[in-house]
Write an enzyme that holds these catalytic residues in place. Structure first.
Site, PDB file in Angstrom:
ATOM      1  N   THR A 127      38.888  42.823  22.529  1.00  0.00           N
ATOM      2  CA  THR A 127      38.748  41.506  23.161  1.00  0.00           C
ATOM      3  C   THR A 127      37.759  40.704  22.325  1.00  0.00           C
ATOM      4  O   THR A 127      36.637  41.152  22.104  1.00  0.00           O
ATOM      5  CB  THR A 127      38.225  41.628  24.603  1.00  0.00           C
ATOM      6  OG1 THR A 127      36.998  42.373  24.596  1.00  0.00           O
ATOM      7  CG2 THR A 127      39.226  42.321  25.506  1.00  0.00           C
ATOM      8  N   ASP A 179      44.174  31.961  38.866  1.00  0.00           N
ATOM      9  CA  ASP A 179      45.142  33.064  38.931  1.00  0.00           C
ATOM     10  C   ASP A 179      46.319  32.862  37.969  1.00  0.00           C
ATOM     11  O   ASP A 179      46.753  33.804  37.299  1.00  0.00           O
ATOM     12  CB  ASP A 179      45.692  33.219  40.356  1.00  0.00           C
ATOM     13  CG  ASP A 179      44.733  33.999  41.257  1.00  0.00           C
ATOM     14  OD1 ASP A 179      43.544  34.144  40.889  1.00  0.00           O
ATOM     15  OD2 ASP A 179      45.166  34.447  42.339  1.00  0.00           O
ATOM     16  N   HIS A 234      40.957  41.345  39.063  1.00  0.00           N
ATOM     17  CA  HIS A 234      39.678  41.209  38.365  1.00  0.00           C
ATOM     18  C   HIS A 234      38.630  42.167  38.959  1.00  0.00           C
ATOM     19  O   HIS A 234      37.956  42.897  38.232  1.00  0.00           O
ATOM     20  CB  HIS A 234      39.225  39.743  38.494  1.00  0.00           C
ATOM     21  CG  HIS A 234      37.881  39.430  37.917  1.00  0.00           C
ATOM     22  ND1 HIS A 234      37.710  38.776  36.714  1.00  0.00           N
ATOM     23  CD2 HIS A 234      36.625  39.654  38.394  1.00  0.00           C
ATOM     24  CE1 HIS A 234      36.416  38.635  36.478  1.00  0.00           C
ATOM     25  NE2 HIS A 234      35.729  39.149  37.484  1.00  0.00           N
ATOM     26  N   GLU A 235      38.503  42.161  40.280  1.00  0.00           N
ATOM     27  CA  GLU A 235      37.461  42.979  40.917  1.00  0.00           C
ATOM     28  C   GLU A 235      37.744  44.478  40.768  1.00  0.00           C
ATOM     29  O   GLU A 235      36.814  45.273  40.589  1.00  0.00           O
ATOM     30  CB  GLU A 235      37.314  42.624  42.402  1.00  0.00           C
ATOM     31  CG  GLU A 235      36.944  41.171  42.689  1.00  0.00           C
ATOM     32  CD  GLU A 235      35.676  40.682  42.010  1.00  0.00           C
ATOM     33  OE1 GLU A 235      34.875  41.504  41.533  1.00  0.00           O
ATOM     34  OE2 GLU A 235      35.493  39.455  41.947  1.00  0.00           O
ATOM     35  N   HIS A 246      36.440  45.627  37.547  1.00  0.00           N
ATOM     36  CA  HIS A 246      35.012  46.000  37.605  1.00  0.00           C
ATOM     37  C   HIS A 246      34.839  47.388  38.227  1.00  0.00           C
ATOM     38  O   HIS A 246      34.039  48.191  37.758  1.00  0.00           O
ATOM     39  CB  HIS A 246      34.229  45.002  38.465  1.00  0.00           C
ATOM     40  CG  HIS A 246      33.984  43.670  37.828  1.00  0.00           C
ATOM     41  ND1 HIS A 246      33.564  43.530  36.526  1.00  0.00           N
ATOM     42  CD2 HIS A 246      34.066  42.409  38.331  1.00  0.00           C
ATOM     43  CE1 HIS A 246      33.406  42.240  36.261  1.00  0.00           C
ATOM     44  NE2 HIS A 246      33.712  41.535  37.339  1.00  0.00           N
ATOM     45  N   LEU A 276      34.542  34.073  45.846  1.00  0.00           N
ATOM     46  CA  LEU A 276      35.933  34.547  45.924  1.00  0.00           C
ATOM     47  C   LEU A 276      36.011  36.058  46.123  1.00  0.00           C
ATOM     48  O   LEU A 276      36.968  36.568  46.691  1.00  0.00           O
ATOM     49  CB  LEU A 276      36.672  34.213  44.624  1.00  0.00           C
ATOM     50  CG  LEU A 276      37.219  32.809  44.467  1.00  0.00           C
ATOM     51  CD1 LEU A 276      37.746  32.624  43.054  1.00  0.00           C
ATOM     52  CD2 LEU A 276      38.319  32.546  45.479  1.00  0.00           C
ATOM     53  N   GLY A 277      35.013  36.761  45.618  1.00  0.00           N
ATOM     54  CA  GLY A 277      35.024  38.210  45.745  1.00  0.00           C
ATOM     55  C   GLY A 277      33.931  38.815  44.896  1.00  0.00           C
ATOM     56  O   GLY A 277      33.322  38.131  44.072  1.00  0.00           O
ATOM     57  N   TRP A 337      33.111  37.865  28.286  1.00  0.00           N
ATOM     58  CA  TRP A 337      32.047  37.174  27.548  1.00  0.00           C
ATOM     59  C   TRP A 337      30.764  38.014  27.481  1.00  0.00           C
ATOM     60  O   TRP A 337      29.766  37.599  26.893  1.00  0.00           O
ATOM     61  CB  TRP A 337      31.764  35.795  28.134  1.00  0.00           C
ATOM     62  CG  TRP A 337      31.161  35.790  29.514  1.00  0.00           C
ATOM     63  CD1 TRP A 337      29.837  35.765  29.812  1.00  0.00           C
ATOM     64  CD2 TRP A 337      31.848  35.782  30.774  1.00  0.00           C
ATOM     65  NE1 TRP A 337      29.661  35.765  31.177  1.00  0.00           N
ATOM     66  CE2 TRP A 337      30.874  35.768  31.790  1.00  0.00           C
ATOM     67  CE3 TRP A 337      33.204  35.784  31.146  1.00  0.00           C
ATOM     68  CZ2 TRP A 337      31.205  35.766  33.151  1.00  0.00           C
ATOM     69  CZ3 TRP A 337      33.516  35.780  32.505  1.00  0.00           C
ATOM     70  CH2 TRP A 337      32.531  35.769  33.483  1.00  0.00           C
TER      71      TRP A 337
END
Ligand SMILES: [Zn+2]
Lengths: 103, 301
Positions: free
Chosen positions: B237, B273, B210-211, B214, B170-171, B222
């Protein structure tokens, strides 16, 4: 269980997992896009290749060796986020490899 | 899945990054040390007081016509990204009560570049025709010589590449501290934006959210180990075992994190999503530290 019954290329069909089972599908099956999908190949010569999850979503590749003892597949160290190192096979056929989900 | 050969190429690229460029690992360590210092010293907090604008360029690398996504689809993605980073997305209302107070506005705004690297007017969209039917995680899409599109200077722009990716990918992103020529984010064209070719369950633009997390130094919640030993270096978290997928039901407990369980609705998990809708205050502090340190070139803009 014979090695040729579990060997081949498998991708984690996490969509089909249950609370107790992990389901793998042949890696050439049309699986939908996913944020991460581990996959592995058990080869007849006792080597394996795997694709684990990556910290920035770049799949991590690794190789090693594997054995089958009874119904338990054991893999040597591989990807940091790869398939479980020990998998108890519950059933397998051409379409699916189903293992017990590790605790 | 892709043929094994292509994924091996991806791995070789990653290994090359780590081994042939020892500075990559050293830079990542420096970024980590700086992050810890900036959070405790309050330097990250000073960044937090004002809105930071990130000039953004979208490289659309296409072979078939449907891969050449529309300007409107691109704008829908930038709009979704901005709502998520300002916590103005409507679905923050779905955050479970125990975590409602943690929902945080990152005060970061992404704006399609209005000038190209030469200073000429631009709409921030680069369209490149390729003869490649798909790309892998090996960064060919970031090189014109390999059928992709070269990055704009990565200290002044966030580079986004949109293309067809093989292997169900996905990416993927690059953490701060990596090589400049490949710095940025790659997203599958059918998971980009909220209209046009964007397809469920990845049609709310969250792959990019999300990307970019990063790219601003956030880790998966996790902690990138599939047991309870890893952490994401963010205190608010909850520790959890591995990625959550699909649309989980709250609460989902792992790693003795009950009663509330995994914060799977966090953008840095692996859910669909529609199931992810928050960054926490701790994650925002980490992103601010990134903007005070390894990505401080964007503060001057
Ligand atoms: Zn990720």
């Amino acid at each position: 269980m014979r090695a040729d019954e579990v060997s081949g290329r498998w991708a984690h069909a996490h969509e089909e997992d249950t609370s107790d089972e992990m389901v793998f599908r042949p890696a050439d099956a049309e699986l939908p896009p996913s944020r991460g999908r581990v996959a592995f190949e058990l080869r007849a010569d006792g080597s394996f290749a795997e694709t684990g999850l990556g910290p920035a979503d770049v799949p991590e590749e690794a190789t090693g060796s594997w054995t089958l003892e009874g119904a338990t597949i054991r893999l040597s160290d591989g990807a940091a986020q790869g398939v479980p190192r020990e998998m108890e096979v519950l059933r397998t056929d051409k379409e699916r490899l189903v293992v017990r989900k590790p605790r | 899945m892709t043929p094994k050969r292509r994924q091996c190429a991806a791995m070789q690229e990653y290994e090359r990054l780590l081994e042939e460029q020892p500075s990559f690992r050293a830079n990542q360590q420096r970024a980590e040390d700086f992050t810890a210092r900036a959070v405790t010293s309050g330097e990250a907090g000073r960044v937090a007081r004002r809105l930071v604008t990130i000039p953004t360029v979208v490289h659309v690398v296409h072979d078939k016509p449907k891969e050449n996504i529309s300007d409107a689809q691109i704008r829908s993605q930038i709009a979704a990204l901005n709502m998520d980073f300002r916590a103005t997305n409507e679905d923050t209302a779905k955050v479970p009560d125990p975590w409602k107070g943690l929902v945080a506005d990152a005060k970061i705004k992404f704006q399609l570049a209005t000038k190209d690297p030469e200073g000429k007017r631009s709409n921030g969209i680069v369209r490149v025709q390729t003869d490649r039917t798909s790309f892998g995680a090996g960064d060919a899409v970031k090189r014109a010589s390999a059928g992709g599109s070269d990055a704009w200077p990565s200290r002044a722009y966030l580079n986004l590449w949109v293309c067809t990716l093989g292997g169900g990918l996905l990416g993927y992103a690059q953490f701060p501290g990596g090589p400049r020529a490949t710095d940025g984010v790659v997203v599958l064209n059918t998971a980009f934006g909220t209209e046009g070719t964007a397809a469920a369950p990845f049609d709310r633009g969250r792959t990019l959210t999300h990307e970019v997390g990063h790219w601003l130094n956030l880790r998966h919640i996790w902690g990138d180990t599939l047991d309870c030993s890893g952490g994401d270096r963010v205190p608010d978290t909850p520790n959890c075992k591995g990625p959550n997928m699909g649309k989980p039901t709250y609460p989902s407990v792992s790693c003795a994190n009950g009663p509330h369980g995994d914060m799977f609705m966090n953008y840095m998990d692996y859910v669909d999503d529609a199931a992810m809708f928050m960054f926490t205050a701790g994650q925002v502090e980490r992103m601010n530290a990134c903007l005070a340190g390894p990505r401080k070139s964007f503060l001057a803009a």
